[in-house]
Structure formats: structure tokens, C-alpha cells
Design a protein around this motif. Sequence first.
Motif, mmCIF file in Angstrom:
data_model
loop_
_atom_site.group_PDB
_atom_site.id
_atom_site.type_symbol
_atom_site.label_atom_id
_atom_site.label_comp_id
_atom_site.label_asym_id
_atom_site.label_seq_id
_atom_site.Cartn_x
_atom_site.Cartn_y
_atom_site.Cartn_z
ATOM 1 N N GLN A 78 -13.549 -5.432 9.897
ATOM 2 C CA GLN A 78 -14.073 -6.760 9.593
ATOM 3 C C GLN A 78 -13.673 -7.778 10.663
ATOM 4 O OE1 GLN A 78 -11.836 -9.389 7.451
ATOM 5 N NE2 GLN A 78 -13.318 -10.797 8.366
ATOM 6 N N GLU A 79 -12.588 -7.513 11.392
ATOM 7 C CA GLU A 79 -12.123 -8.461 12.396
ATOM 8 C C GLU A 79 -12.228 -7.950 13.832
ATOM 9 O OE1 GLU A 79 -8.946 -11.351 10.863
ATOM 10 O OE2 GLU A 79 -8.306 -9.434 10.004
ATOM 11 N N THR A 80 -12.900 -6.820 14.039
ATOM 12 C CA THR A 80 -13.042 -6.275 15.390
ATOM 13 C C THR A 80 -13.611 -7.311 16.349
ATOM 14 O OG1 THR A 80 -13.399 -4.034 14.533
ATOM 15 C CG2 THR A 80 -14.135 -4.470 16.785
ATOM 16 N N CYS A 81 -14.642 -8.003 15.929
ATOM 17 C CA CYS A 81 -15.311 -8.952 16.816
ATOM 18 C C CYS A 81 -14.626 -10.315 16.839
ATOM 19 C CB CYS A 81 -16.773 -9.098 16.432
ATOM 20 S SG CYS A 81 -17.717 -7.573 16.677
ATOM 21 N N ARG A 82 -13.589 -10.469 16.047
ATOM 22 C CA ARG A 82 -12.712 -11.634 16.169
ATOM 23 C C ARG A 82 -11.754 -11.370 17.314
ATOM 24 N NH1 ARG A 82 -8.082 -13.748 11.862
ATOM 25 N NH2 ARG A 82 -7.676 -15.739 12.913
ATOM 26 N N ASP A 83 -10.907 -10.374 17.165
ATOM 27 C CA ASP A 83 -10.037 -9.891 18.228
ATOM 28 C C ASP A 83 -9.286 -8.665 17.722
ATOM 29 O OD1 ASP A 83 -7.423 -10.712 17.003
ATOM 30 O OD2 ASP A 83 -8.176 -12.724 17.367
ATOM 31 N N PHE A 84 -8.775 -7.885 18.663
ATOM 32 C CA PHE A 84 -8.063 -6.660 18.295
ATOM 33 C C PHE A 84 -6.671 -6.956 17.730
ATOM 34 C CE2 PHE A 84 -10.088 -2.792 20.570
ATOM 35 C CZ PHE A 84 -11.359 -3.229 20.237
ATOM 36 N N THR A 85 -6.107 -8.110 18.083
ATOM 37 C CA THR A 85 -4.755 -8.417 17.614
ATOM 38 C C THR A 85 -4.723 -8.552 16.100
ATOM 39 O OG1 THR A 85 -4.219 -9.519 19.691
ATOM 40 C CG2 THR A 85 -2.831 -10.024 17.801
ATOM 41 N N HIS A 86 -5.629 -9.352 15.536
ATOM 42 C CA HIS A 86 -5.660 -9.494 14.084
ATOM 43 C C HIS A 86 -6.092 -8.191 13.411
ATOM 44 C CE1 HIS A 86 -5.528 -13.806 15.138
ATOM 45 N NE2 HIS A 86 -4.939 -13.925 13.960
ATOM 46 N N THR A 87 -6.992 -7.463 14.063
ATOM 47 C CA THR A 87 -7.368 -6.152 13.540
ATOM 48 C C THR A 87 -6.153 -5.237 13.471
ATOM 49 O OG1 THR A 87 -9.616 -6.355 14.425
ATOM 50 C CG2 THR A 87 -8.830 -4.134 13.936
ATOM 51 N N GLY A 88 -5.307 -5.310 14.504
ATOM 52 C CA GLY A 88 -4.087 -4.513 14.511
ATOM 53 C C GLY A 88 -3.167 -4.860 13.360
ATOM 54 N N TYR A 89 -3.100 -6.153 13.005
ATOM 55 C CA TYR A 89 -2.292 -6.529 11.846
ATOM 56 C C TYR A 89 -2.789 -5.802 10.592
ATOM 57 C CZ TYR A 89 -1.051 -10.712 14.687
ATOM 58 O OH TYR A 89 -0.635 -11.573 15.673
ATOM 59 N N GLY A 90 -4.115 -5.811 10.427
ATOM 60 C CA GLY A 90 -4.685 -5.171 9.240
ATOM 61 C C GLY A 90 -4.447 -3.675 9.209
ATOM 62 N N LEU A 91 -4.699 -3.007 10.337
ATOM 63 C CA LEU A 91 -4.508 -1.556 10.393
ATOM 64 C C LEU A 91 -3.040 -1.186 10.184
ATOM 65 C CD1 LEU A 91 -6.858 -0.642 13.382
ATOM 66 C CD2 LEU A 91 -7.294 -0.285 10.942
ATOM 67 N N SER A 92 -2.144 -1.998 10.734
ATOM 68 C CA SER A 92 -0.717 -1.738 10.551
ATOM 69 C C SER A 92 -0.333 -1.831 9.090
ATOM 70 C CB SER A 92 0.098 -2.733 11.374
ATOM 71 O OG SER A 92 1.480 -2.474 11.236
ATOM 72 N N ALA A 93 -0.801 -2.864 8.411
ATOM 73 C CA ALA A 93 -0.490 -3.012 6.991
ATOM 74 C C ALA A 93 -1.046 -1.844 6.178
ATOM 75 C CB ALA A 93 -1.039 -4.342 6.473
ATOM 76 N N VAL A 94 -2.251 -1.381 6.529
ATOM 77 C CA VAL A 94 -2.817 -0.209 5.844
ATOM 78 C C VAL A 94 -1.882 0.987 5.993
ATOM 79 C CG1 VAL A 94 -4.702 1.471 5.839
ATOM 80 C CG2 VAL A 94 -5.212 -0.971 6.024
ATOM 81 N N SER A 95 -1.406 1.216 7.217
ATOM 82 C CA SER A 95 -0.540 2.375 7.447
ATOM 83 C C SER A 95 0.783 2.225 6.705
ATOM 84 C CB SER A 95 -0.297 2.568 8.953
ATOM 85 O OG SER A 95 0.518 1.556 9.494
ATOM 86 N N HIS A 96 1.328 1.031 6.650
ATOM 87 C CA HIS A 96 2.612 0.820 5.982
ATOM 88 C C HIS A 96 2.506 1.067 4.482
ATOM 89 C CE1 HIS A 96 3.962 -2.070 9.451
ATOM 90 N NE2 HIS A 96 4.026 -0.794 9.788
ATOM 91 N N VAL A 97 1.440 0.557 3.867
ATOM 92 C CA VAL A 97 1.272 0.778 2.426
ATOM 93 C C VAL A 97 1.024 2.255 2.143
ATOM 94 C CG1 VAL A 97 -0.108 0.242 0.392
ATOM 95 C CG2 VAL A 97 0.468 -1.569 2.011
ATOM 96 N N ALA A 98 0.211 2.902 2.973
ATOM 97 C CA ALA A 98 -0.036 4.332 2.782
ATOM 98 C C ALA A 98 1.258 5.125 2.910
ATOM 99 C CB ALA A 98 -1.073 4.829 3.790
ATOM 100 N N GLU A 99 2.097 4.736 3.845
ATOM 101 C CA GLU A 99 3.358 5.449 4.045
ATOM 102 C C GLU A 99 4.301 5.236 2.867
ATOM 103 O OE1 GLU A 99 5.606 8.031 6.680
ATOM 104 O OE2 GLU A 99 3.490 7.509 6.399
ATOM 105 N N THR A 100 4.380 4.015 2.382
ATOM 106 C CA THR A 100 5.213 3.747 1.200
ATOM 107 C C THR A 100 4.701 4.532 0.003
ATOM 108 O OG1 THR A 100 5.849 1.540 1.961
ATOM 109 C CG2 THR A 100 5.977 1.950 -0.400
#
Length: 388
Positions: free
Chosen positions: A269-291
Motif C-alpha cells: 500500500q505504501e510502495t509508491c509513497r517510499d520504501f522506507t515506510h514500506t519497510g516499517y510495515g514489512l518489519s512489523a509483519v515479520s515481528h508479529v509473525a515471529e512472536t
Amino acid sequence: MRRTALLAASAALVAGVLAWPADAAPSSFVHPGVTVSKGQLDFTRSKVNSGAQPWKGAFDRMMASKYADLNRTPEPRAVVECGSYSNPNHGCTDEREDAIAAYTQALAWYITRDERHARKAIELMDAWSAVIRDHTNSNAPLQTGWAGSSWPKAAEIIKYTYTGTWANSGRFATMLRDVYLPEVIYGSNSNGNWELSMMEAAVGISVFLEDKASYNRAMAKFRTRTAAYVYLASDGELPKTVPSQNLNTREKIVKYWQGQTTFVDGLSQETCRDFTHTGYGLSAVSHVAETSRIQGQDLYGTDVGERLRHGLGFHAKYQLGAAAPGWLCGGSLKLGLGPVSEVGHNALANRLGHTMTNTETLTVRGRPAGSNNLFVAWETLSHGDNPA
């Protein structure tokens, strides 16, 4: 009439039990269990102590950082006020970085068994739990999510592995319950990285508090938001949406997706905004999945894992230098994904055996991963090629 109502209620209850989600709260919580497990900590410790790479280099980078400084002085505030892009910034950076420092010191304690690091982590947590009462201004939910993602990671390690005393652990739990959880648990209708970070904090806090109701509420919001954040072709012609946002026309959805009209596997959803905010989202996804995996419900085998796998791979390709085609964000991308791929790569490529060539190349190139100074820290150390 009463009997009919009772029968209907019973049927609904049975259906609810039968449909109880696989990612519901565990019957008993695993500790330490927020993003990193005891098994992962033990693996990391053994690798660092044997001088093996990349873990020793990752450890050295962590220990050379400001967050591992034993002379660090906490800077708590009663009210942290954060406007858009942290303007104004009244305690925002201090709070986030003290929380990362507490986690850093907790990791340092576990690996070195030097009690000074455990005591410093406790000092940082105690300083904030004694003072903070509220978060205000427009970025309050996101700020609370970022800091609230790091605090429980630190607290879990200290509470469940440190052999000394932490007299104010109850006060710290009260802080998480009364100051942080209410700010994040109900989610956000802003850009998707907000709610994903908020749910990361809510899930981690719920584990530390052993709060099953909050865990389930946060996990349900997380599943809905993840599905609406990373597109898969199986979603259909248009991306999924969060019902509360009323994105009920193509025009509204395209606008929310930054004007993007072509949807492919892994687009965010934020790819065309910038990769930095997209990275925040993907990181949070991975953290919740890991927990969730540590707590016994493995989301990596669900659409969460598929979205994370495609999301990382799609963005890694362009972060590595591939030219953007004209249909993607008008052919112009704002790169800067950040140190966010270790957790997802380890889970999906190493554990599950998915081929993730671009993600692997980007992950290895970025080692040892540091911190984004918001809520991501030292993931080559904690999760790089970690089989536990």
C-alpha cells in the motif's frame, strides 16, 4: 421465544469455538517470547562466544553503538508529544531510543552475562515507568507503537532470564497496560505501517502482560491489516481493504495505494509513497509473525507468510538496483527499505525452504544489520540464519 434465543446463542457459541482462529492466544504464554525466544538467544550466544560470523560482527556492532553504553542516562518525560514527522519532538527520540537501549542492554546481558547490562536495562525501564503518563499530538499512536514494540522485548529477556532482582517490574507492567496498550489496541485508519507497528506493540505487550483478550484483539487487527497492506493476485482485481476505512470504490482504493493502478504480488500500500515506510510495515509483519510462532501459532504458513515473502522479494529487487517499469509508481521509486529483512528471510527461506534470491542477496549485503533508531535493532545478531 426464550428457548429459541438460547438455542441460537448456543449454536453461535459452538460455531465460534469451531471457528476459533489458529492464531489465537496460547493456553499459556511462552517467555521470553516477544520476537526472540530463549532458543534463539542461546543460539546467538553460542555463536558470538565462539567467534562465528556473522553473529560476532553483529554483536561487535551492537556493543559499539550508543545503545550499549553503560553510561547512558535515561530521559523520561511525563508527557511525550510527537507531531507529524516528530515535529514537535518533545521526548519522541528520547523515548524510542531509551526503549531500543533497554532491549540492547538486555541482549548484551544475555550474551555476556555481565550483570551491569541487565541493571542498565532495568534502570532505563524503571526511569520511564516512574514518570510517563501520556502520549499526545498527531503522531501519538505511531510513537506509542514504536516505543511499545521495543519495551516488551527488553522486559521479556530481563524478567525471564536475569537472575537478579527487578523490584519495579510490576510498575513497568502497569505502564504498559495503562499508558501504552490503550493508545495502540484500537488501531489506526492512517497508512498501513501505523496500524502494523501499533499491533506489533499490542501483541508484544499482551505477551508480557499475559493478556489473552488483548492478544486476540491485536492479532485479529493484524491479520486484517496485513491482508490490506501487501497485495497477492489471489485477492482479486483490487487489494483487500480494512472495513472501517470505507474504501468501497476503485477510485478510493487507488488513491489510498498512492495512485497505483496495477497490482502485482508483493506490492505494498505504501510502495509508491517510499520504501522506507514500506519497510516499517514489512518489519512489523515479520515481528508479529515471529512472536506468534514462538507462542505456538505459526503464521508463516498462512497468507501472512505469503504476503511477507512476496513483499520482501518485490521490494528487494528494486532496492538492489532493478529499474522500475513505467506501470510501477510512474517509473520512479524512493528507495531506502532499511534493515528489515533478516527475520522474514530466516523464517521463510531457512525454516520453510522458500527460494528468496533477491531477499537473500539484500539481507547478506546489509549484514550486520544495525538499527533504524525507531523500533528495529540488531536482527542479524538475533535472527540471522538462526534455526531455533
